[in-house]
Design an enzyme around this catalytic site. Structure first.
Site, PDB file in Angstrom:
ATOM      1  N   TRP A 485       6.226  46.635 -19.843  1.00 14.01           N
ATOM      2  CA  TRP A 485       7.501  46.156 -19.283  1.00 14.01           C
ATOM      3  C   TRP A 485       7.221  44.844 -18.555  1.00 14.01           C
ATOM      4  O   TRP A 485       6.629  44.843 -17.483  1.00 14.01           O
ATOM      5  CB  TRP A 485       8.047  47.224 -18.333  1.00 14.01           C
ATOM      6  N   ASP A 486       7.654  43.759 -19.147  1.00 13.95           N
ATOM      7  CA  ASP A 486       7.332  42.434 -18.618  1.00 13.95           C
ATOM      8  C   ASP A 486       8.522  41.869 -17.818  1.00 13.95           C
ATOM      9  O   ASP A 486       9.665  42.383 -17.910  1.00 13.95           O
ATOM     10  CB  ASP A 486       6.991  41.503 -19.798  1.00 13.95           C
ATOM     11  N   ASN A 488       9.266  37.816 -16.518  1.00 11.64           N
ATOM     12  CA  ASN A 488       8.556  36.542 -16.513  1.00 11.64           C
ATOM     13  C   ASN A 488       9.160  35.412 -15.692  1.00 11.64           C
ATOM     14  O   ASN A 488       8.880  34.242 -15.975  1.00 11.64           O
ATOM     15  CB  ASN A 488       8.363  36.069 -17.955  1.00 11.64           C
ATOM     16  N   ASP A 556      -2.393  37.131 -15.988  1.00 10.26           N
ATOM     17  CA  ASP A 556      -2.486  36.515 -17.313  1.00 10.26           C
ATOM     18  C   ASP A 556      -3.786  35.748 -17.462  1.00 10.26           C
ATOM     19  O   ASP A 556      -4.105  35.273 -18.546  1.00 10.26           O
ATOM     20  CB  ASP A 556      -1.311  35.562 -17.540  1.00 10.26           C
TER      21      ASP A 556
END
Ligand code: DGJ
Length: 747
Positions: A485-486, A488, A556
């Site tokens: 579940w991102d 951004n 990331d």
């Protein structure tokens, strides 16, 4: 489910052991004593784990801190609370007295826990003790304003094993008119006075999360916060305060806390004019206003706090244990994280059936257990300009839907996971064209984009339902074991014009309540599905989201050397059991650094191991090393993920060296990871002294892959490995070695 019920469910998981509320209480026959109320002195006292916490009702009827620190003997008396004197005519007693939960009023200049405005303009709020109730679920102390019917219920929960307390507040408006809450903290944590204290906190940004900062606490305030609508990369909602400054990780008195909230938050660490330390945390008061109509209430998040006599290392271990046994959805026994493969760095948006199947076959051949397809599979998603919001399978990339890929993944012995970014929308999407009013915005003002996307206003019921239904539908129609579940971007222009003007700022609370309710409902309907919280890396990691997800993506930044410091910082607040770490390609995409496959694996094996490399480019030798490393990881993952972590040599502050050790709870296994940045002048790697072993037990030393140690015996006692230590042979740049110590008797 409302946030209120979510909160009480969270509270209910604790074993709260409470004693009768009347008289100097005697232990209940069924339950050991952890909470006592001394009616004569009006003192509440909690003894749990290695700590004692006490507060009382002072002569003015305010709740006042009495003690928080190492565990006292049951027979040790604690005095009744007595307010402090004012300091000359400038610092009132309301300022000098350490209130447990102070309303802003009565001449208070320190950070209040609660601030309200009444419709008649009155902003004075003085909270006095009214009553308390104790039950098997916890205890609640009720306060009330001296003249108006504003009530505050303070909820306390106790974890017997770690001594971690949970504190939160429910503000109830029983007046006949609405009022506005401008600040609502979950708790103020007050530390024993008269000492020099050091604060540790975590800061970061995208791809550089979790830097450990340490500073002496000086007069004034340090504010840790997010104003971004979500937890954010900037600070983590965690603090640790040490008395003095021990040079040893595992000695010293440390008080720590973590806020369970995934929206805008703040934690204020304050040294007041009487040199007292107060840590107050909850909803971020910036741009905050919550209107309470008569009869309504607002619950704050839970602010957890604990104490360790074993330094910052001990504080982390308590918090890890607490997260594993009390917070995570699978607590008290979370399943070990499977070794996963993720497609992002290999294929980015260019996913399709044939390409993913090829990667899946290779991933399975090295022992991967879960195959996750990342971004790019849905809508018209060719890059980050389009598609978010349109959660149908892209027919060009997957002409037969996801089934052929999922079936293939299953036939290879892995389960299947899928990337989603549910809270976002690209303007170039069917969803936005249909519902432009669904995004956070102020009418007539710009709608700032970040990564070409906008934030859906999840506070709206229709948006909440849309998001829930597409996620539920995907799970109903496909055999999916895992969602990544991102999330951004951060918020901008956080307007919510569908509600009355004086309710718009409630978006900060209602958005997150709806996020939690979606996660909760999904988990209830699909109990086997696991979820990872990701926000451009580690932008949404906190004890709130960890109550509803199984793991998190810390960064990331997948460079294995940079990761050493990020992972080290992460471990101050969060268990390695939720810390995903992928082995990716070399040179690294971000900084072009070249490292060996062995180094990359050992760095990632400090957490929950994953592989995110382009396996199509790997050599047969890479595959052979990977297979060996993954097999070794499976032997030690229970220890790494659920054992006790010792940070032996810190990688912070440009250290040449670093080392961590994890010890299984039964002390039969330990695993050591050592890393050398670059050899200087031929100096050997420092001798590594292990910790936390059973001194009397005999341990056999085993190298992971081709690690080497100089003159190390095959078998020696725990005392030997701790006192004599291991001389790891590492020379050159970006070198790493891993070792397993196992009970030599095999018991
Ligand atoms: C940001 C995440 O952190 C990455 O791992 C990846 O999932 C991308 N988003 C996909 O857009």
């Amino acid at each position: 489910m409302t946030f209120r019920t979510l909160q009480s469910a969270v509270r209910n998981v604790f074993v709260i052991v409470v004693i009768a509320a009347f008289g100097t209480a005697l232990a209940d026959a069924q339950t050991p004593s952890s909470v006592r109320y001394d009616q004569q002195n009006r003192v509440f006292r909690i003894d749990a784990g290695g700590m004692t916490y006490a507060f009382g009702v002072n002569e003015r009827s305010e709740l006042q801190s009495i003690y928080w620190g190492g565990r006292l003997a049951e027979s040790d008396p604690l005095p009744a609370a007595k307010s402090e004197r004012e300091l000359a005519s400038f610092d009132s007693s309301a300022t000098t007295t350490l209130q447990e939960f102070g309303g802003w009023g009565g001449g208070m200049y320190v950070e209040p826990a609660l601030k309200v405005t009444f419709p008649d303009g009155n902003r004075d709020l003085v909270l006095h003790y009214v009553s308390h109730t104790m039950s098997k679920d916890g205890f609640v102390v009720t306060l009330k304003d001296i003249s108006r019917d504003v009530f505050v219920e303070l909820h306390y929960s106790v974890d017997e094993t770690t001594g971690v307390l949970g504190r939160s507040a429910v503000i109830v408006n029983r007046t006949k008119e609405p009022l506005t809450i401008e600040k609502a903290a979950a708790a103020s944590w007050n530390l024993p006075g008269g000492a020099d204290y050091n604060l540790r906190y975590l800061s970061g940004r995208w791809a550089a999360e979790d830097t450990v900062n340490q500073q002496e606490i000086r007069p004034g305030k340090t504010v840790l916060e997010s104003r971004r609508g979500s937890t954010g990369h900037q600070n983590s909602p965690w603090f640790a305060v040490e008395r003095g400054h021990s040079n040893d990780e595992d000695t010293g008195d440390v008080w720590f806390g973590a806020l369970a909230w995934s929206g805008s938050w703040s934690i204020t660490v304050e040294q007041d004019q009487a040199r007292q330390i107060r840590v107050t945390g909850g909803y971020n008061p910036f741009d905050f206003a919550y209107r309470l109509a008569p009869g309504e209430q607002l619950s704050t998040p839970v602010f957890y706090g604990g104490y360790s006599h074993h330094g910052i290392g001990g504080a982390s271990r308590l918090l890890h244990r607490f997260e594993l046994t009390r917070i995570l959805p699978q607590a008290p026994k979370p399943r070990p994280r499977p070794v996963l493969y993720n497609s992002w760095e290999a294929t980015e948006f260019n996913v399709d059936e044939a390409g993913q199947i090829k990667l899946a076959e290779k991933a399975a051949s090295i022992g991967v257990e879960r195959f996750v397809m990342d971004d790019g599979w849905f809508g018209q998603r060719k890059d980050d300009h389009a598609g978010l919001g349109d959660w149908y399978v892209n027919p060009q990339k997957f002409p037969h839907g996801l089934k052929p890929l999922i079936d293939k993944v299953h036939s290879l012995g892995m389960d299947f996971g899928l990337w989603v970014e549910p809270e976002m929308v690209n303007p170039n999407s069917d969803l936005y064209r249909k519902h432009p009013d669904w995004v956070l915005n102020f009418p007539g003002r710009p709608r700032s984009e970040a990564r070409n996307q906008m934030v859906l206003n999840l506070a709206r019921q229709d948006v909440r339902d849309y998001v829930f239904h597409f996620l539920d539908d995907l799970l109903n129609k496909n055999d999916i074991a895992f969602y990544k579940w991102d999330y951004n971007r951060n918020w901008s222009e956080p307007g919510w014009d569908a509600v009355a003007t004086d309710q718009q700022k409630e978006v900060y609370v209602k958005y997150v309540e709806n996020l939690y309710s979606i996660l909760r409902e999904l988990r209830a309907r699909h109990p086997k599905v696991e979820i990872e919280s990701c926000s451009g890396g580690g932008g949404r990691v906190d004890l709130g989201i960890l109550g509803l997800t199984d793991e998190v993506w810390p960064s990331d930044n997948t460079d294995p050397f940079d990761r050493l410091t990020i992972q080290d910082g992460f471990s101050y607040a969060y268990t390695p059991g939720v810390m995903m770490a992928w082995v990716t390609d070399s040179p690294n995409w971000g900084n072009r650094r070249t490292t060996s496959v062995e180094y990359r694996f050992l760095s990632s094996m400090q957490g929950s191991l994953g592989v995110g490399a382009n396996l199509d480019k790997w050599t047969p030798e890479d595959f052979a090393v990977a297979k060996d490393m993954i097999a070794a990881y499976k032997e030690v993952r229970e220890t790494v993920q659920h054992g006790s972590l010792y940070r032996l040599i810190s990688p912070q502050h440009d250290s040449e060296y670093s080392a961590t050790e994890s010890v299984s709870l039964d002390k039969r296994q330990a695993v050591l990871f050592t890393f050398l940045h670059s050899s200087s002048k031929g100096y050997p790697f420092p001798t590594v002294h292990l910790r936390g072993l059973d001194p009397a037990r005999q341990y056999r030393l085993r190298a992971i892959h081709d690690a080497k140690a100089a003159g190390a015996p095959e078998v020696a006692s725990g005392s030997y490995w701790m006192a004599h230590g291991i001389n790891v042979l590492l020379r050159g740049d970006f070198q790493a070695a891993g070792f397993i110590l196992e009970d030599a008797a095999g018991r």
